[in-house]
Write a protein that holds these residues in place. Structure first.
Motif, PDB file in Angstrom:
ATOM      1  N   ALA A  17      43.761  45.097  48.171  1.00  0.00           N
ATOM      2  CA  ALA A  17      45.011  44.154  46.645  1.00  0.00           C
ATOM      3  C   ALA A  17      44.797  42.805  47.881  1.00  0.00           C
ATOM      4  O   ALA A  17      44.953  42.283  47.600  1.00  0.00           O
ATOM      5  CB  ALA A  17      46.117  44.814  46.587  1.00  0.00           C
ATOM      6  N   ALA A  18      44.958  42.523  49.494  1.00  0.00           N
ATOM      7  CA  ALA A  18      45.543  42.105  50.072  1.00  0.00           C
ATOM      8  C   ALA A  18      43.703  40.607  49.822  1.00  0.00           C
ATOM      9  O   ALA A  18      44.238  39.408  49.856  1.00  0.00           O
ATOM     10  CB  ALA A  18      45.047  41.975  51.256  1.00  0.00           C
ATOM     11  N   ALA A  19      43.088  41.001  49.824  1.00  0.00           N
ATOM     12  CA  ALA A  19      41.636  40.587  49.507  1.00  0.00           C
ATOM     13  C   ALA A  19      41.850  40.251  48.167  1.00  0.00           C
ATOM     14  O   ALA A  19      41.037  38.830  47.721  1.00  0.00           O
ATOM     15  CB  ALA A  19      40.595  41.524  49.015  1.00  0.00           C
ATOM     16  N   SER A  20      42.064  40.996  46.800  1.00  0.00           N
ATOM     17  CA  SER A  20      42.296  39.790  45.976  1.00  0.00           C
ATOM     18  C   SER A  20      43.239  38.598  45.909  1.00  0.00           C
ATOM     19  O   SER A  20      43.463  37.624  44.894  1.00  0.00           O
ATOM     20  CB  SER A  20      43.352  41.340  45.125  1.00  0.00           C
ATOM     21  N   ILE A  21      44.734  39.143  46.154  1.00  0.00           N
ATOM     22  CA  ILE A  21      45.667  37.761  46.611  1.00  0.00           C
ATOM     23  C   ILE A  21      44.753  37.089  46.985  1.00  0.00           C
ATOM     24  O   ILE A  21      44.888  35.447  46.741  1.00  0.00           O
ATOM     25  CB  ILE A  21      47.009  37.995  47.777  1.00  0.00           C
ATOM     26  N   ARG A  36      52.094  35.057  45.187  1.00  0.00           N
ATOM     27  CA  ARG A  36      50.991  35.450  46.076  1.00  0.00           C
ATOM     28  C   ARG A  36      51.043  34.160  47.336  1.00  0.00           C
ATOM     29  O   ARG A  36      50.044  34.373  47.999  1.00  0.00           O
ATOM     30  CB  ARG A  36      49.567  34.775  44.911  1.00  0.00           C
ATOM     31  N   GLU A  37      51.299  32.814  46.777  1.00  0.00           N
ATOM     32  CA  GLU A  37      50.889  31.877  47.464  1.00  0.00           C
ATOM     33  C   GLU A  37      51.525  32.238  49.133  1.00  0.00           C
ATOM     34  O   GLU A  37      51.316  32.082  50.351  1.00  0.00           O
ATOM     35  CB  GLU A  37      51.676  30.392  46.963  1.00  0.00           C
ATOM     36  N   VAL A  38      53.080  33.010  48.998  1.00  0.00           N
ATOM     37  CA  VAL A  38      53.926  32.686  50.059  1.00  0.00           C
ATOM     38  C   VAL A  38      53.038  34.201  50.987  1.00  0.00           C
ATOM     39  O   VAL A  38      53.002  34.514  51.663  1.00  0.00           O
ATOM     40  CB  VAL A  38      55.255  33.571  49.239  1.00  0.00           C
ATOM     41  N   LEU A  39      51.893  35.622  50.213  1.00  0.00           N
ATOM     42  CA  LEU A  39      51.827  36.236  50.690  1.00  0.00           C
ATOM     43  C   LEU A  39      50.322  36.334  51.204  1.00  0.00           C
ATOM     44  O   LEU A  39      49.999  36.991  52.382  1.00  0.00           O
ATOM     45  CB  LEU A  39      51.407  37.924  49.805  1.00  0.00           C
ATOM     46  N   ALA A  40      49.729  35.203  50.423  1.00  0.00           N
ATOM     47  CA  ALA A  40      48.514  34.654  50.796  1.00  0.00           C
ATOM     48  C   ALA A  40      48.821  34.378  52.607  1.00  0.00           C
ATOM     49  O   ALA A  40      48.104  34.593  53.284  1.00  0.00           O
ATOM     50  CB  ALA A  40      48.209  33.475  50.348  1.00  0.00           C
ATOM     51  N   VAL A  41      49.699  33.405  52.887  1.00  0.00           N
ATOM     52  CA  VAL A  41      50.120  32.561  54.255  1.00  0.00           C
ATOM     53  C   VAL A  41      50.666  34.490  55.408  1.00  0.00           C
ATOM     54  O   VAL A  41      50.056  34.519  56.250  1.00  0.00           O
ATOM     55  CB  VAL A  41      51.021  31.738  54.071  1.00  0.00           C
ATOM     56  N   GLY A  92      34.390  26.729  36.668  1.00  0.00           N
ATOM     57  CA  GLY A  92      34.295  27.228  37.984  1.00  0.00           C
ATOM     58  C   GLY A  92      33.567  28.139  38.301  1.00  0.00           C
ATOM     59  O   GLY A  92      32.725  29.479  37.978  1.00  0.00           O
ATOM     60  N   PRO A  93      34.099  27.632  39.755  1.00  0.00           N
ATOM     61  CA  PRO A  93      33.301  29.502  40.861  1.00  0.00           C
ATOM     62  C   PRO A  93      34.064  30.290  40.502  1.00  0.00           C
ATOM     63  O   PRO A  93      35.024  30.636  40.236  1.00  0.00           O
ATOM     64  CB  PRO A  93      33.433  28.835  42.055  1.00  0.00           C
ATOM     65  N   VAL A  94      33.113  31.725  40.929  1.00  0.00           N
ATOM     66  CA  VAL A  94      34.036  33.191  41.267  1.00  0.00           C
ATOM     67  C   VAL A  94      33.701  33.342  43.255  1.00  0.00           C
ATOM     68  O   VAL A  94      33.295  32.728  43.775  1.00  0.00           O
ATOM     69  CB  VAL A  94      32.781  33.788  41.307  1.00  0.00           C
ATOM     70  N   SER A  95      35.138  33.865  42.916  1.00  0.00           N
ATOM     71  CA  SER A  95      35.508  34.090  44.781  1.00  0.00           C
ATOM     72  C   SER A  95      35.362  34.989  45.152  1.00  0.00           C
ATOM     73  O   SER A  95      35.527  36.437  44.308  1.00  0.00           O
ATOM     74  CB  SER A  95      36.544  33.139  44.813  1.00  0.00           C
ATOM     75  N   ALA A  96      35.603  35.509  46.709  1.00  0.00           N
ATOM     76  CA  ALA A  96      36.121  36.705  46.842  1.00  0.00           C
ATOM     77  C   ALA A  96      36.680  36.800  48.326  1.00  0.00           C
ATOM     78  O   ALA A  96      35.946  35.855  48.816  1.00  0.00           O
ATOM     79  CB  ALA A  96      34.372  37.387  47.028  1.00  0.00           C
ATOM     80  N   GLY A  97      37.424  37.751  48.456  1.00  0.00           N
ATOM     81  CA  GLY A  97      38.269  37.973  49.654  1.00  0.00           C
ATOM     82  C   GLY A  97      37.935  39.425  50.641  1.00  0.00           C
ATOM     83  O   GLY A  97      37.541  40.180  50.036  1.00  0.00           O
ATOM     84  N   ALA A  98      37.554  39.013  51.476  1.00  0.00           N
ATOM     85  CA  ALA A  98      37.893  40.049  52.882  1.00  0.00           C
ATOM     86  C   ALA A  98      38.929  39.892  53.554  1.00  0.00           C
ATOM     87  O   ALA A  98      39.112  39.782  53.947  1.00  0.00           O
ATOM     88  CB  ALA A  98      36.190  40.172  53.020  1.00  0.00           C
ATOM     89  N   VAL A  99      39.495  41.607  53.816  1.00  0.00           N
ATOM     90  CA  VAL A  99      40.579  41.613  54.619  1.00  0.00           C
ATOM     91  C   VAL A  99      40.203  42.663  55.783  1.00  0.00           C
ATOM     92  O   VAL A  99      39.970  43.887  55.457  1.00  0.00           O
ATOM     93  CB  VAL A  99      42.421  41.256  54.111  1.00  0.00           C
ATOM     94  N   ILE A 100      40.346  42.529  56.427  1.00  0.00           N
ATOM     95  CA  ILE A 100      40.819  43.753  58.055  1.00  0.00           C
ATOM     96  C   ILE A 100      42.578  44.389  57.929  1.00  0.00           C
ATOM     97  O   ILE A 100      42.636  43.146  58.368  1.00  0.00           O
ATOM     98  CB  ILE A 100      40.095  43.966  59.190  1.00  0.00           C
ATOM     99  N   PRO A 152      55.124  43.028  54.665  1.00  0.00           N
ATOM    100  CA  PRO A 152      55.317  43.791  52.727  1.00  0.00           C
ATOM    101  C   PRO A 152      55.575  42.938  51.646  1.00  0.00           C
ATOM    102  O   PRO A 152      54.863  41.988  52.087  1.00  0.00           O
ATOM    103  CB  PRO A 152      57.369  43.343  53.741  1.00  0.00           C
ATOM    104  N   GLY A 153      54.867  43.490  50.918  1.00  0.00           N
ATOM    105  CA  GLY A 153      54.819  43.348  49.340  1.00  0.00           C
ATOM    106  C   GLY A 153      53.986  43.320  48.830  1.00  0.00           C
ATOM    107  O   GLY A 153      53.453  42.780  47.290  1.00  0.00           O
ATOM    108  N   ILE A 154      52.560  43.784  49.769  1.00  0.00           N
ATOM    109  CA  ILE A 154      50.916  43.373  49.268  1.00  0.00           C
ATOM    110  C   ILE A 154      50.737  43.978  48.199  1.00  0.00           C
ATOM    111  O   ILE A 154      51.355  45.382  48.101  1.00  0.00           O
ATOM    112  CB  ILE A 154      50.646  44.033  50.483  1.00  0.00           C
ATOM    113  N   ASP A 155      50.385  43.649  46.511  1.00  0.00           N
ATOM    114  CA  ASP A 155      50.188  45.085  45.457  1.00  0.00           C
ATOM    115  C   ASP A 155      49.088  43.656  44.994  1.00  0.00           C
ATOM    116  O   ASP A 155      48.331  43.007  45.801  1.00  0.00           O
ATOM    117  CB  ASP A 155      51.519  43.959  45.012  1.00  0.00           C
ATOM    118  N   ASP A 156      48.435  44.552  43.727  1.00  0.00           N
ATOM    119  CA  ASP A 156      47.003  44.270  42.813  1.00  0.00           C
ATOM    120  C   ASP A 156      48.111  42.277  42.319  1.00  0.00           C
ATOM    121  O   ASP A 156      49.090  42.086  41.970  1.00  0.00           O
ATOM    122  CB  ASP A 156      46.570  44.407  42.078  1.00  0.00           C
ATOM    123  N   SER A 157      46.884  41.439  42.546  1.00  0.00           N
ATOM    124  CA  SER A 157      46.946  39.647  42.788  1.00  0.00           C
ATOM    125  C   SER A 157      47.878  39.690  41.371  1.00  0.00           C
ATOM    126  O   SER A 157      48.177  38.299  41.163  1.00  0.00           O
ATOM    127  CB  SER A 157      45.959  38.699  43.204  1.00  0.00           C
TER     128      SER A 157
END
Length: 199
Positions: A136-140, A57-62, A28-36, A44-49
């Motif tokens: 942490a948000a980007a990792s999620i 993670r699914e709830v927090l991603a939304v 599979g691919p490698v992915s990356a997230g970027a978040v401002i 609330p509740g953001i943490d290392d994925s």
């Protein structure tokens, strides 16, 4: 948000957190997230994925996508991993995630100690996914996006168990490789895959 706030003051503009998912799998691919993120509007509740359940993670991603100033996800394909190597492919995925942001940052706060060539200034933070909410948000986002791809790949390439292990080393994955050989999304330059092909 202390790391982001200090860096934003230094560079005079927005800072995004950046993290990857999928550097280690066999397929599979490698992915990356970027978040401002906005300090005034944090889910609330953001943490290392890796510290969260898949459901959380699914709830927090939304929530991250709803609350963030801007967010983006980028991928590098198996072919790009094999052509460039995994480190450079990870940098490519990060670049694509940053380029997908609706607001372009002045700097990126990147988990780890490798200074990738990205379309803005780069600041690294070892253990950043535990120090920076933006990372942490980007990792999620990176993890949930890649997991979804691997679930889709499970339907295209049945029998390997991609929906469960997401391409990582697992007994069911090893057994399927021995029984069926690699499929199109296996990283054929990875040593376990290469050993099977040579055999």
């Amino acid at each position: 948000m202390a790391l982001e706030t200090r860096l934003a003051a230094r560079v005079g503009g927005p800072v995004c957190g950046v993290d990857e998912a999928g550097r280690g799998p066999w397929a599979g691919p490698v992915s990356a997230g970027a978040v401002i993120l906005s300090a005034d509007h944090l889910p609330p509740g953001i943490d290392d994925s890796k510290a969260l359940t898949a459901a959380r993670r699914e709830v927090l991603a939304v929530e991250i996508k709803r609350c963030a100033v801007a967010w983006g996800v980028g991928f590098a394909s198996v072919e790009e991993i094999e052509t460039l190597n995994i480190l450079q492919a990870t940098g490519l995925a990060m670049r694509r995630a940053i380029e997908a942001l609706a607001v372009q940052p002045r700097a990126a706060l990147v988990d780890g100690n490798y200074r990738f060539s990205l379309p803005c200034d780069v600041e690294t933070a070892v253990g950043g996914d535990g120090l920076s909410l933006s990372i942490a948000a980007a990792s999620i986002l990176a993890k949930t996006a890649r997991d979804q791809v691997m679930i889709e790949m499970d339907a295209i390439y049945p029998g390997y168990g991609f929906a469960g292990h997401k391409g990582y080393n697992a007994p069911v994955h090893s057994a399927a490789l021995k029984a069926m050989g690699p499929c199109a999304i296996h990283r054929r330059n990875w040593s376990p895959i290469r050993a099977l092909l040579e055999a």
